[in-house]
Structure formats: C-alpha cells, structure tokens
Design a protein around this motif. Sequence first.
Motif, PDB file in Angstrom:
ATOM      1  N   ASP A  44       0.823  -1.288   0.097  1.00  0.00           N
ATOM      2  CA  ASP A  44       0.158  -0.167  -0.171  1.00  0.00           C
ATOM      3  C   ASP A  44       1.026   1.221   0.028  1.00  0.00           C
ATOM      4  OD1 ASP A  44       0.648   1.016   2.686  1.00  0.00           O
ATOM      5  OD2 ASP A  44      -0.552  -0.842   3.369  1.00  0.00           O
ATOM      6  N   GLU A  45       0.145   2.559  -0.216  1.00  0.00           N
ATOM      7  CA  GLU A  45       0.927   3.596  -0.392  1.00  0.00           C
ATOM      8  C   GLU A  45       1.914   4.137   0.873  1.00  0.00           C
ATOM      9  OE1 GLU A  45       1.721   5.357  -3.214  1.00  0.00           O
ATOM     10  OE2 GLU A  45       0.772   3.719  -4.247  1.00  0.00           O
ATOM     11  N   ARG A  46       1.304   3.603   2.086  1.00  0.00           N
ATOM     12  CA  ARG A  46       2.005   3.922   3.242  1.00  0.00           C
ATOM     13  C   ARG A  46       3.401   3.468   3.342  1.00  0.00           C
ATOM     14  NH1 ARG A  46       0.166   3.083   9.672  1.00  0.00           N
ATOM     15  NH2 ARG A  46       1.278   4.974  10.151  1.00  0.00           N
ATOM     16  N   TYR A  47       3.697   2.418   2.551  1.00  0.00           N
ATOM     17  CA  TYR A  47       4.977   1.715   2.703  1.00  0.00           C
ATOM     18  C   TYR A  47       6.054   2.640   2.318  1.00  0.00           C
ATOM     19  CZ  TYR A  47       8.404  -1.681   1.956  1.00  0.00           C
ATOM     20  OH  TYR A  47       9.642  -2.397   2.136  1.00  0.00           O
ATOM     21  N   PHE A  48       6.069   3.782   1.511  1.00  0.00           N
ATOM     22  CA  PHE A  48       6.891   4.789   1.152  1.00  0.00           C
ATOM     23  C   PHE A  48       7.167   5.627   2.062  1.00  0.00           C
ATOM     24  CE2 PHE A  48       4.960   2.759  -2.904  1.00  0.00           C
ATOM     25  CZ  PHE A  48       6.142   2.339  -3.208  1.00  0.00           C
ATOM     26  N   ASP A  49       6.458   5.903   3.108  1.00  0.00           N
ATOM     27  CA  ASP A  49       6.398   6.795   4.087  1.00  0.00           C
ATOM     28  C   ASP A  49       7.162   6.278   5.309  1.00  0.00           C
ATOM     29  OD1 ASP A  49       5.481   9.157   2.911  1.00  0.00           O
ATOM     30  OD2 ASP A  49       3.758   8.228   2.732  1.00  0.00           O
ATOM     31  N   HIS A  50       8.120   5.549   5.189  1.00  0.00           N
ATOM     32  CA  HIS A  50       8.777   4.705   6.238  1.00  0.00           C
ATOM     33  C   HIS A  50       9.903   5.333   6.978  1.00  0.00           C
ATOM     34  CE1 HIS A  50      12.425   5.060   3.679  1.00  0.00           C
ATOM     35  NE2 HIS A  50      11.410   4.859   2.872  1.00  0.00           N
ATOM     36  N   PRO A  51       9.870   4.947   8.157  1.00  0.00           N
ATOM     37  CA  PRO A  51      11.247   5.523   9.008  1.00  0.00           C
ATOM     38  C   PRO A  51      12.688   5.395   8.332  1.00  0.00           C
ATOM     39  CG  PRO A  51      10.143   3.928  10.195  1.00  0.00           C
ATOM     40  CD  PRO A  51       9.571   3.782   9.064  1.00  0.00           C
ATOM     41  N   TYR A  52      13.378   6.146   8.502  1.00  0.00           N
ATOM     42  CA  TYR A  52      14.666   6.221   7.716  1.00  0.00           C
ATOM     43  C   TYR A  52      15.629   6.580   8.660  1.00  0.00           C
ATOM     44  CZ  TYR A  52      13.990  11.464   8.255  1.00  0.00           C
ATOM     45  OH  TYR A  52      14.001  12.657   8.778  1.00  0.00           O
ATOM     46  N   LEU A  53      17.134   6.279   8.462  1.00  0.00           N
ATOM     47  CA  LEU A  53      18.180   6.465   9.113  1.00  0.00           C
ATOM     48  C   LEU A  53      18.768   7.700   8.954  1.00  0.00           C
ATOM     49  CD1 LEU A  53      20.289   3.068   8.098  1.00  0.00           C
ATOM     50  CD2 LEU A  53      19.471   3.778  10.635  1.00  0.00           C
ATOM     51  N   THR A  54      19.171   8.659   9.945  1.00  0.00           N
ATOM     52  CA  THR A  54      19.911   9.778   9.823  1.00  0.00           C
ATOM     53  C   THR A  54      21.062   9.422   9.307  1.00  0.00           C
ATOM     54  OG1 THR A  54      20.755   9.667  12.021  1.00  0.00           O
ATOM     55  CG2 THR A  54      18.548  10.773  11.808  1.00  0.00           C
ATOM     56  N   PRO A  55      21.971  10.387   8.724  1.00  0.00           N
ATOM     57  CA  PRO A  55      23.187  10.101   8.245  1.00  0.00           C
ATOM     58  C   PRO A  55      24.034   9.949   9.463  1.00  0.00           C
ATOM     59  CG  PRO A  55      22.431  12.202   7.331  1.00  0.00           C
ATOM     60  CD  PRO A  55      21.242  11.881   8.287  1.00  0.00           C
ATOM     61  N   GLU A  56      23.865  10.385  10.779  1.00  0.00           N
ATOM     62  CA  GLU A  56      24.644   9.791  11.664  1.00  0.00           C
ATOM     63  C   GLU A  56      24.394   8.590  12.319  1.00  0.00           C
ATOM     64  OE1 GLU A  56      23.977  14.268  11.424  1.00  0.00           O
ATOM     65  OE2 GLU A  56      22.556  12.720  11.776  1.00  0.00           O
ATOM     66  N   ALA A  57      23.219   7.811  12.161  1.00  0.00           N
ATOM     67  CA  ALA A  57      23.044   6.705  12.609  1.00  0.00           C
ATOM     68  C   ALA A  57      23.557   5.824  11.230  1.00  0.00           C
ATOM     69  CB  ALA A  57      21.397   6.352  12.595  1.00  0.00           C
ATOM     70  N   ALA A  58      23.422   6.062  10.282  1.00  0.00           N
ATOM     71  CA  ALA A  58      23.986   5.475   9.101  1.00  0.00           C
ATOM     72  C   ALA A  58      25.841   5.197   9.308  1.00  0.00           C
ATOM     73  CB  ALA A  58      23.884   5.922   7.786  1.00  0.00           C
ATOM     74  N   ARG A  59      26.082   6.454   9.701  1.00  0.00           N
ATOM     75  CA  ARG A  59      27.763   6.308   9.952  1.00  0.00           C
ATOM     76  C   ARG A  59      27.931   5.631  11.093  1.00  0.00           C
ATOM     77  NH1 ARG A  59      28.281  11.701  11.010  1.00  0.00           N
ATOM     78  NH2 ARG A  59      27.730  11.950   8.914  1.00  0.00           N
ATOM     79  N   HIS A  60      26.997   5.630  12.101  1.00  0.00           N
ATOM     80  CA  HIS A  60      27.387   4.660  13.589  1.00  0.00           C
ATOM     81  C   HIS A  60      27.338   3.209  12.983  1.00  0.00           C
ATOM     82  CE1 HIS A  60      26.804   3.148  17.392  1.00  0.00           C
ATOM     83  NE2 HIS A  60      26.006   2.543  17.253  1.00  0.00           N
ATOM     84  N   VAL A  61      26.378   2.872  12.181  1.00  0.00           N
ATOM     85  CA  VAL A  61      26.321   1.489  11.471  1.00  0.00           C
ATOM     86  C   VAL A  61      27.604   1.109  10.964  1.00  0.00           C
ATOM     87  CG1 VAL A  61      25.182  -0.273  10.193  1.00  0.00           C
ATOM     88  CG2 VAL A  61      23.944   1.125  11.490  1.00  0.00           C
ATOM     89  N   ALA A  62      28.099   2.002   9.928  1.00  0.00           N
ATOM     90  CA  ALA A  62      29.330   1.638   9.038  1.00  0.00           C
ATOM     91  C   ALA A  62      30.462   1.560  10.248  1.00  0.00           C
ATOM     92  CB  ALA A  62      29.325   2.806   8.051  1.00  0.00           C
ATOM     93  N   ASP A  63      30.513   2.732  11.330  1.00  0.00           N
ATOM     94  CA  ASP A  63      31.638   2.731  12.212  1.00  0.00           C
ATOM     95  C   ASP A  63      31.699   0.993  12.916  1.00  0.00           C
ATOM     96  OD1 ASP A  63      32.643   5.169  11.635  1.00  0.00           O
ATOM     97  OD2 ASP A  63      31.626   6.197  13.099  1.00  0.00           O
ATOM     98  N   LEU A  64      30.790   0.627  13.144  1.00  0.00           N
ATOM     99  CA  LEU A  64      30.395  -0.549  13.740  1.00  0.00           C
ATOM    100  C   LEU A  64      31.257  -1.951  12.940  1.00  0.00           C
ATOM    101  CD1 LEU A  64      27.139  -0.696  15.718  1.00  0.00           C
ATOM    102  CD2 LEU A  64      29.247  -0.332  16.491  1.00  0.00           C
ATOM    103  N   GLY A  65      31.263  -1.621  11.505  1.00  0.00           N
ATOM    104  CA  GLY A  65      31.843  -2.709  10.678  1.00  0.00           C
ATOM    105  C   GLY A  65      30.608  -3.413  10.389  1.00  0.00           C
ATOM    106  N   CYS A  66      29.379  -2.877  10.251  1.00  0.00           N
ATOM    107  CA  CYS A  66      28.413  -3.707   9.902  1.00  0.00           C
ATOM    108  C   CYS A  66      27.601  -3.271   8.473  1.00  0.00           C
ATOM    109  CB  CYS A  66      27.229  -3.532  11.136  1.00  0.00           C
ATOM    110  SG  CYS A  66      27.659  -4.511  12.576  1.00  0.00           S
TER     111      CYS A  66
END
Length: 224
Positions: free
Chosen positions: A123-145
């Motif tokens: 359904d259309e609501r699928y496209f209004d999903h939560p998202y990672l902030t740049p800082e959160a994405a950087r945190h994941v990358a810094d964990l090596g994940c």
Amino acid sequence: MNPVDLTRRIEPGMPVYPGDPGVSAESSATMQSNGYRVTHLSFTTHVGTHIDAPAHMEPEGATLDEYGIADFRFDARLVDLVGESGDSELDAREAIEPGMLPDDAPDADMLVLRTGWGDHWGDERYFDHPYLTPEAARHVADLGCAVGLDTINPDPTPTAQAGDDEPEGTPAHHELLGAGAFIVENLGLSADLPERFTLRAYPLRVGADGAPVRAVAERPTGPE
C-alpha cells in the motif's frame, strides 16, 4: 531454527522505488504454441528484496561481481524497533537516530532493523517509512556492519508527505556504501526471528550495482 524465507515475491504490480519501471512478466513461449513455457521477466537491479553494492551510489564503488560468495553470508543481529503490541513504535517518516541502535555489535557483521513498516507492503503508506539519519548510518558503518531493512530505503523516500526537516538526497546510502557496507532492502521480517541468526542474501551473479537476492535466515553458524 528452520530456515525462514525473508524474500518478497517478484511479480507485476509489486512496490518499486518511485520513478523506477515496474515489473513485467510476459510469455515468450507457450505450451500451446511451442510445447514449452518461457517467461520474459523485466525489472531493475533494485527490485523487491535486493542488495545494494557500493557501485550503486559511489563513483568508484565495487560491483557485485567483485565479491566472493561468502561475502553474502552475514552474522546478523536483529534490532527490533517494534513494540510488544506488534505495532511499529516509529511514526511515519520518523528519523532513526544513533541512540536507537546498539552501541556495539560483537560477533555481528549486519544489523537487521525491524521497523514494522513491512506490514505496509503493497500500500502507499509503505513509502512513508522511517529512515536512518546520516549519523545513524555512519554509526552502523563505524561498527563494521552492513544493514538490512524492512523498508524500501535507508533514506527518506520522496512522497507528498515528505517534511522540510528531512535529509536531502541519499546521505545514509553514501555513509554505508562509501564505507563498503552492503544494504539489503525490502526484507519481509517475521515476528518470531531470534536476536541472532545467519542471513544468507545471495544475489544474481551479475556485475552490477545491485541485484535481487533470496534472503534466508538460519540458525547461526561458525565461520565458513
């Protein structure tokens, strides 16, 4: 733990990223005319449950054919952002901040984020999903994940409901892919997944920026 298929079915009419061509499946040979069946499939490299290679966003990024098959087996840790009621604790288009993620990830090389937004698949609501902030994405990358998601995008997906305070462009993609971390999108995450499991996300063998995968969760295994 029996193998659990986390893969979305590829079929005409399925959700695709806004602006991307949809999926088509047309007969090029039929039993009546040819004595056998052949189907002509048409879809992009980023349809359904798929993996992003660095080449998707990074000018000098690696394509999928530059990796070995073992690189697509992940020691996954589930980060469950869904409440006890089974409903998402996140609002539409809510930012996922670093504080909502683990501080460390020992013995894991992928964080699988269960936002609950997979319940809106179709359904259309699928496209209004939560998202990672740049800082959160950087945190994941810094964990090596690497990261796996039950959404279509780690960044905000453009829709009429987009807010002025949302990041522009694809900063989460760049933080992850720029660090060489894979992104697996559109996972169909079941409610009974354990916190730790092995995720096998084997893509089509193609020298491209991404590809659909068959994503299967299994009991954790030792090194291969």
